[in-house]
Design a protein around this motif. Sequence first.
Motif, mmCIF file in Angstrom:
data_model
loop_
_atom_site.group_PDB
_atom_site.id
_atom_site.type_symbol
_atom_site.label_atom_id
_atom_site.label_comp_id
_atom_site.label_asym_id
_atom_site.label_seq_id
_atom_site.Cartn_x
_atom_site.Cartn_y
_atom_site.Cartn_z
ATOM 1 N N GLY A 74 -0.372 -2.742 -11.926
ATOM 2 C CA GLY A 74 0.047 -4.030 -12.761
ATOM 3 C C GLY A 74 1.402 -3.597 -13.059
ATOM 4 O O GLY A 74 2.461 -4.237 -13.063
ATOM 5 N N PRO A 75 1.413 -1.955 -13.341
ATOM 6 C CA PRO A 75 2.962 -1.429 -12.855
ATOM 7 C C PRO A 75 4.491 -1.884 -12.249
ATOM 8 O O PRO A 75 5.450 -2.675 -12.196
ATOM 9 N N VAL A 76 4.089 -2.071 -10.945
ATOM 10 C CA VAL A 76 4.855 -2.489 -9.863
ATOM 11 C C VAL A 76 5.148 -4.040 -10.196
ATOM 12 O O VAL A 76 5.736 -4.356 -8.952
ATOM 13 N N ILE A 77 4.730 -4.749 -10.706
ATOM 14 C CA ILE A 77 4.285 -6.139 -10.805
ATOM 15 C C ILE A 77 5.817 -6.829 -11.665
ATOM 16 O O ILE A 77 6.778 -7.631 -11.864
ATOM 17 N N TRP A 108 5.794 3.016 -9.692
ATOM 18 C CA TRP A 108 6.096 2.356 -10.682
ATOM 19 C C TRP A 108 7.826 3.085 -9.923
ATOM 20 O O TRP A 108 7.790 4.072 -8.611
ATOM 21 N N THR A 109 8.988 1.998 -9.748
ATOM 22 C CA THR A 109 9.919 2.803 -9.531
ATOM 23 C C THR A 109 11.267 2.048 -10.069
ATOM 24 O O THR A 109 11.192 1.098 -10.577
ATOM 25 N N ALA A 150 17.663 7.060 -6.701
ATOM 26 C CA ALA A 150 18.777 7.321 -5.489
ATOM 27 C C ALA A 150 19.026 8.775 -5.903
ATOM 28 O O ALA A 150 19.585 10.004 -7.139
ATOM 29 N N GLY A 151 18.694 9.351 -4.342
ATOM 30 C CA GLY A 151 18.993 10.997 -3.963
ATOM 31 C C GLY A 151 18.350 11.896 -4.940
ATOM 32 O O GLY A 151 18.420 12.849 -4.352
ATOM 33 N N ARG A 152 16.992 11.116 -5.142
ATOM 34 C CA ARG A 152 16.164 12.281 -5.608
ATOM 35 C C ARG A 152 14.627 12.064 -5.479
ATOM 36 O O ARG A 152 14.606 11.255 -4.566
ATOM 37 N N HIS A 153 14.219 13.540 -4.796
ATOM 38 C CA HIS A 153 13.242 14.174 -4.839
ATOM 39 C C HIS A 153 12.281 13.380 -5.732
ATOM 40 O O HIS A 153 11.754 13.352 -6.959
ATOM 41 N N ALA A 154 10.912 12.448 -5.369
ATOM 42 C CA ALA A 154 10.253 11.827 -5.690
ATOM 43 C C ALA A 154 8.781 10.949 -5.087
ATOM 44 O O ALA A 154 8.985 11.557 -3.633
ATOM 45 N N THR A 155 8.339 11.336 -5.508
ATOM 46 C CA THR A 155 6.351 10.803 -5.243
ATOM 47 C C THR A 155 5.722 9.656 -5.736
ATOM 48 O O THR A 155 6.283 9.024 -6.801
ATOM 49 N N ALA A 156 4.973 9.642 -4.999
ATOM 50 C CA ALA A 156 3.798 7.543 -5.395
ATOM 51 C C ALA A 156 3.223 7.293 -5.060
ATOM 52 O O ALA A 156 2.584 8.082 -3.810
ATOM 53 N N PHE A 157 2.034 5.970 -4.828
ATOM 54 C CA PHE A 157 1.662 5.974 -4.167
ATOM 55 C C PHE A 157 1.757 5.110 -3.060
ATOM 56 O O PHE A 157 2.848 5.055 -2.605
ATOM 57 N N SER A 158 1.011 5.990 -2.156
ATOM 58 C CA SER A 158 1.487 6.135 -0.874
ATOM 59 C C SER A 158 1.532 5.161 0.117
ATOM 60 O O SER A 158 -0.031 4.193 -0.333
ATOM 61 N N ASN A 159 1.573 4.705 1.496
ATOM 62 C CA ASN A 159 1.469 2.917 1.769
ATOM 63 C C ASN A 159 0.142 3.452 2.327
ATOM 64 O O ASN A 159 -0.492 2.638 2.375
ATOM 65 N N ALA A 160 0.073 5.336 2.341
ATOM 66 C CA ALA A 160 -1.592 4.861 3.460
ATOM 67 C C ALA A 160 -2.656 4.774 2.394
ATOM 68 O O ALA A 160 -3.130 4.141 2.131
ATOM 69 N N GLU A 161 -2.309 4.930 0.378
ATOM 70 C CA GLU A 161 -3.517 5.064 -0.128
ATOM 71 C C GLU A 161 -3.294 3.590 -0.275
ATOM 72 O O GLU A 161 -4.672 3.173 -0.660
ATOM 73 N N GLU A 162 -2.049 2.444 -0.099
ATOM 74 C CA GLU A 162 -2.736 1.330 -0.536
ATOM 75 C C GLU A 162 -3.238 0.498 0.336
ATOM 76 O O GLU A 162 -4.105 -0.462 0.404
ATOM 77 N N GLU A 163 -2.817 0.706 2.072
ATOM 78 C CA GLU A 163 -3.831 0.212 2.635
ATOM 79 C C GLU A 163 -4.858 0.627 3.021
ATOM 80 O O GLU A 163 -6.208 0.124 3.300
ATOM 81 N N VAL A 184 -6.805 1.322 -0.177
ATOM 82 C CA VAL A 184 -7.554 0.684 -0.998
ATOM 83 C C VAL A 184 -7.415 -1.512 -0.707
ATOM 84 O O VAL A 184 -7.569 -1.875 -1.529
ATOM 85 N N GLY A 185 -6.303 -1.590 -0.117
ATOM 86 C CA GLY A 185 -6.699 -3.083 0.259
ATOM 87 C C GLY A 185 -6.160 -3.987 -0.819
ATOM 88 O O GLY A 185 -5.930 -4.763 -0.410
ATOM 89 N N LYS A 186 -4.717 -2.947 -1.003
ATOM 90 C CA LYS A 186 -3.460 -3.987 -2.010
ATOM 91 C C LYS A 186 -2.499 -4.567 -2.129
ATOM 92 O O LYS A 186 -1.824 -4.585 -2.231
ATOM 93 N N VAL A 187 -2.513 -4.277 -0.451
ATOM 94 C CA VAL A 187 -1.319 -4.343 0.132
ATOM 95 C C VAL A 187 -0.541 -5.767 0.133
ATOM 96 O O VAL A 187 0.333 -5.371 -0.936
ATOM 97 N N LYS A 188 -2.064 -6.540 -0.050
ATOM 98 C CA LYS A 188 -0.448 -8.282 -0.526
ATOM 99 C C LYS A 188 -0.849 -8.573 -1.601
ATOM 100 O O LYS A 188 -1.015 -9.525 -1.972
ATOM 101 N N ASP A 189 -1.622 -7.608 -2.783
ATOM 102 C CA ASP A 189 -1.698 -7.480 -4.491
ATOM 103 C C ASP A 189 -0.140 -6.987 -4.691
ATOM 104 O O ASP A 189 -0.010 -7.841 -6.066
ATOM 105 N N VAL A 190 0.602 -6.360 -4.079
ATOM 106 C CA VAL A 190 2.533 -6.101 -4.829
ATOM 107 C C VAL A 190 3.185 -7.015 -4.104
ATOM 108 O O VAL A 190 3.065 -6.799 -2.814
ATOM 109 N N PRO A 191 4.253 -6.515 -4.413
ATOM 110 C CA PRO A 191 5.170 -7.428 -4.544
ATOM 111 C C PRO A 191 6.055 -6.474 -3.454
ATOM 112 O O PRO A 191 7.140 -6.930 -2.537
ATOM 113 N N PHE A 192 6.142 -5.086 -3.396
ATOM 114 C CA PHE A 192 6.379 -4.187 -2.225
ATOM 115 C C PHE A 192 5.572 -2.946 -2.656
ATOM 116 O O PHE A 192 4.727 -2.819 -3.442
#
Length: 214
Positions: A103-106, A134-135, A140-153, A155-163
């Motif tokens: 939800g937060p990414v939407i 969240w993003t 910009a210019g900072r080290h960070a992490t978040a849900f990875s592309n691999a994790e999104e794939e 869980v099958g939610k790539v099309k469920d989020v705007p990016f």
Amino acid sequence: MSSTRKVLFVFTSTNKTLTGKDTGWYLPEAAHPYYVLSPHFDVDFAAPKGPNPPVDPSSTELFKDDLRFLDDRTVRSKLANAKKLSDVEADDYAAIFYVGGHGPVIDLPVDPINVKLASDFYRAGKVVAAVCHWTGSIFAGRHATAFSNAEEEQVGKVKDVPFLVEDKIKSLGGIYEAAEPWQPKVVVSGDLITGQNPASAQGIGEAILKNLQK
């Protein structure tokens, strides 16, 4: 140690993904940091639309040990009386923490009130923390992490989020870091603290606490 003894938890107000699946905030990503921080700080809850932000029903099925969070009388009251983001001032808090979920990414990245609020915390040199989804331009210019592309794939939610948040952080000039899928990963980059996934929720709570107790 911060003289402001309050931490703001921000939840999504979105209950559907882009494809219409049920979503919301993710249970362990609120529960674990809350129980790390609440013995030391007053914790307020807020969401774009205020009271009763929706929890992702899949998280309540997968993380039954964390249902105590929803059964906690204090937590239930905080959720029922969650503030609207428009009623929140950064000056009242030592830190802002964004609870994850799909939800937060939407709703949060396109909410101008939220964008300004995050910027207010950041510009004031206060802790800005987020786990999973969240993003914002502050990466910009900072080290960070978040849900990875691999994790999104996975869980099958790539099309469920705007990016995809990994891609977004990189496009904003952030330096993305990740552990293997589903392993804990917390990145501290000054006052920006990020966690990769549900397994990182305890660790991000501990990182926030350590920062605020300096």
